[in-house]
Design a protein around this motif. Sequence first.
Motif, PDB file in Angstrom:
ATOM      1  N   GLU A   1      31.391  11.015  -4.454  1.00  0.00           N
ATOM      2  CA  GLU A   1      31.318  10.484  -5.818  1.00  0.00           C
ATOM      3  C   GLU A   1      31.649   9.000  -5.814  1.00  0.00           C
ATOM      4  O   GLU A   1      32.431   8.527  -4.981  1.00  0.00           O
ATOM      5  CB  GLU A   1      32.283  11.236  -6.741  1.00  0.00           C
ATOM      6  N   PRO A   2      31.088   8.235  -6.753  1.00  0.00           N
ATOM      7  CA  PRO A   2      31.429   6.816  -6.846  1.00  0.00           C
ATOM      8  C   PRO A   2      32.833   6.612  -7.399  1.00  0.00           C
ATOM      9  O   PRO A   2      33.453   7.526  -7.941  1.00  0.00           O
ATOM     10  CB  PRO A   2      30.367   6.270  -7.809  1.00  0.00           C
ATOM     11  N   ALA A   3      33.334   5.406  -7.237  1.00  0.00           N
ATOM     12  CA  ALA A   3      34.679   5.065  -7.713  1.00  0.00           C
ATOM     13  C   ALA A   3      34.698   4.959  -9.231  1.00  0.00           C
ATOM     14  O   ALA A   3      33.724   4.545  -9.865  1.00  0.00           O
ATOM     15  CB  ALA A   3      35.132   3.755  -7.084  1.00  0.00           C
TER      16      ALA A   3
ATOM     17  N   GLU B   1      32.142   9.404   3.414  1.00  0.00           N
ATOM     18  CA  GLU B   1      32.318   8.603   2.208  1.00  0.00           C
ATOM     19  C   GLU B   1      31.009   7.943   1.801  1.00  0.00           C
ATOM     20  O   GLU B   1      30.376   7.274   2.618  1.00  0.00           O
ATOM     21  CB  GLU B   1      33.391   7.536   2.405  1.00  0.00           C
ATOM     22  N   ARG B   2      30.639   8.122   0.562  1.00  0.00           N
ATOM     23  CA  ARG B   2      29.466   7.445  -0.004  1.00  0.00           C
ATOM     24  C   ARG B   2      29.939   6.437  -1.050  1.00  0.00           C
ATOM     25  O   ARG B   2      31.088   6.434  -1.470  1.00  0.00           O
ATOM     26  CB  ARG B   2      28.524   8.445  -0.662  1.00  0.00           C
ATOM     27  N   PHE B   3      29.017   5.601  -1.485  1.00  0.00           N
ATOM     28  CA  PHE B   3      29.249   4.642  -2.573  1.00  0.00           C
ATOM     29  C   PHE B   3      30.405   3.682  -2.263  1.00  0.00           C
ATOM     30  O   PHE B   3      31.139   3.281  -3.158  1.00  0.00           O
ATOM     31  CB  PHE B   3      29.522   5.372  -3.902  1.00  0.00           C
TER      32      PHE B   3
ATOM     33  N   ASP C   1      24.488   4.517  -9.720  1.00  0.00           N
ATOM     34  CA  ASP C   1      25.471   5.214  -8.891  1.00  0.00           C
ATOM     35  C   ASP C   1      25.925   6.514  -9.545  1.00  0.00           C
ATOM     36  O   ASP C   1      26.133   7.529  -8.863  1.00  0.00           O
ATOM     37  CB  ASP C   1      26.680   4.318  -8.618  1.00  0.00           C
ATOM     38  N   CYS C   2      26.107   6.501 -10.844  1.00  0.00           N
ATOM     39  CA  CYS C   2      26.517   7.726 -11.544  1.00  0.00           C
ATOM     40  C   CYS C   2      25.448   8.809 -11.398  1.00  0.00           C
ATOM     41  O   CYS C   2      25.762   9.985 -11.152  1.00  0.00           O
ATOM     42  CB  CYS C   2      26.776   7.429 -13.020  1.00  0.00           C
ATOM     43  N   LEU C   3      24.174   8.413 -11.525  1.00  0.00           N
ATOM     44  CA  LEU C   3      23.082   9.378 -11.370  1.00  0.00           C
ATOM     45  C   LEU C   3      23.005   9.898  -9.938  1.00  0.00           C
ATOM     46  O   LEU C   3      22.882  11.106  -9.715  1.00  0.00           O
ATOM     47  CB  LEU C   3      21.761   8.724 -11.765  1.00  0.00           C
ATOM     48  N   HIS C   4      23.094   8.994  -8.976  1.00  0.00           N
ATOM     49  CA  HIS C   4      23.039   9.417  -7.573  1.00  0.00           C
ATOM     50  C   HIS C   4      24.209  10.338  -7.228  1.00  0.00           C
ATOM     51  O   HIS C   4      24.046  11.305  -6.465  1.00  0.00           O
ATOM     52  CB  HIS C   4      23.044   8.189  -6.664  1.00  0.00           C
ATOM     53  N   GLY C   5      25.388  10.052  -7.775  1.00  0.00           N
ATOM     54  CA  GLY C   5      26.534  10.910  -7.531  1.00  0.00           C
ATOM     55  C   GLY C   5      26.326  12.304  -8.094  1.00  0.00           C
ATOM     56  O   GLY C   5      26.674  13.308  -7.454  1.00  0.00           O
ATOM     57  N   ARG C   6      25.714  12.383  -9.266  1.00  0.00           N
ATOM     58  CA  ARG C   6      25.457  13.683  -9.879  1.00  0.00           C
ATOM     59  C   ARG C   6      24.436  14.479  -9.042  1.00  0.00           C
ATOM     60  O   ARG C   6      24.611  15.674  -8.805  1.00  0.00           O
ATOM     61  CB  ARG C   6      24.938  13.490 -11.302  1.00  0.00           C
ATOM     62  N   ILE C   7      23.415  13.800  -8.574  1.00  0.00           N
ATOM     63  CA  ILE C   7      22.408  14.469  -7.751  1.00  0.00           C
ATOM     64  C   ILE C   7      23.020  14.957  -6.441  1.00  0.00           C
ATOM     65  O   ILE C   7      22.763  16.074  -5.988  1.00  0.00           O
ATOM     66  CB  ILE C   7      21.224  13.517  -7.473  1.00  0.00           C
ATOM     67  N   LEU C   8      23.855  14.130  -5.826  1.00  0.00           N
ATOM     68  CA  LEU C   8      24.480  14.506  -4.563  1.00  0.00           C
ATOM     69  C   LEU C   8      25.425  15.687  -4.735  1.00  0.00           C
ATOM     70  O   LEU C   8      25.468  16.596  -3.890  1.00  0.00           O
ATOM     71  CB  LEU C   8      25.216  13.301  -3.980  1.00  0.00           C
TER      72      LEU C   8
END
Length: 377
Positions: free
Chosen positions: A263-265, A171-173, A148-155
């Motif tokens: 971004e994730p929580a 809202e994602r994640f 999730d941290c990686l996907h948030g950074r890419i997004l």
Amino acid sequence: MTTRPFAPADIDAVNALHRSVWWPERSKAGWAWLDANPARADIDAPTGWVVTDAANAPVAFVGNLIQRFWKDDVLFHGATGFSIIVPPSARGASRHLLKVFNRQPHVFAAYTFNANSRSAPLYGRHDMVAWPPRTHDLKLSWIIDPIDCLHGRILREAVKRAPHLTDPYRERFMHRRLGSPRTPRLPSQVSPVTDLGDRSDYAAFWEALRAEGRLIADRSPEILRWRMADPDQKTPPVMVAFRRDGVITGYAMALMAKANPIEPAILEILDLVALEGDAKAIPALMQALMAEGRALGAAKVRLQVLGEDLLRRLGPWATGARREGGWGHSHVRFNAGGPDHHAWSPTPFDADHAFCQRPVPVRKKRGERTPVPVRQT
């Protein structure tokens, strides 16, 4: 430009300024809660200041959180600046706002510990210094969900480079476990804090902490009860204590937040402190916070403000942490006649992080848009 104290009649205009930069707004009850701050009443300080136009309408804003500090048995007050908003149409207003904030009476220090990378260079031009010397640009985080941290950074990078290709408002994640937390397995000597009464075991811990003689922000039961009553914080913070032979020797507070829709929580550590003689309290509390983060569905646990003393006491937890930040997010103006600030080792409790976080929103139906303001840190 005219600068004057913030008043209840300014709420709608100041909330509009928050919307303009995608920062969380406060309800009228939330502004009243800030005004009811017991420390603010001690010195009759404003809740903030506005710069107004010719029609007396606010065009720029800075918030002013007053905190009590203790050094031995002597009471001091410090001022935290928050939500400094100066739109392009009010260019130059930051000079007026920071001048009145920095020069307000009855405080030993005026500071912000939450400057973002764009605003950080501003403070040095207004009699504020980057402080603490070794940790003013340091944030620590511990990854729970690396995917999730990686996907948030890419997004985030995708939205920055090509905002038209994705919807930054959806809202994602929003994982199932965000709404259905599990019971964490806490270390044997760590348990929740459930009593903030004036004769509670937490009250005894606070008195022992204050008696150590460091310069420390007031964490009395009175102040924590006020903090926990924030009407805009729908999810109560996590509060856990480390107990030795039944006596609290350390405690931590943390809050689930979601900086923006893409971004994730994150479980944001709001406070982490222990009596000087207990070397096991801070590591055990960190272990407990990691367990709480997993149970609540956080992608990571983060500590955004720390002094040199806390950095030392984190030990291996600091060594294994991911370094974030990299800019001077902490700036202070110390006033003459105040206490020796070398005895001050701040945590996010000393800053505005407790009430400026964007809460994790209620899960929406699939595809539903959630245009909630973004908190930039």
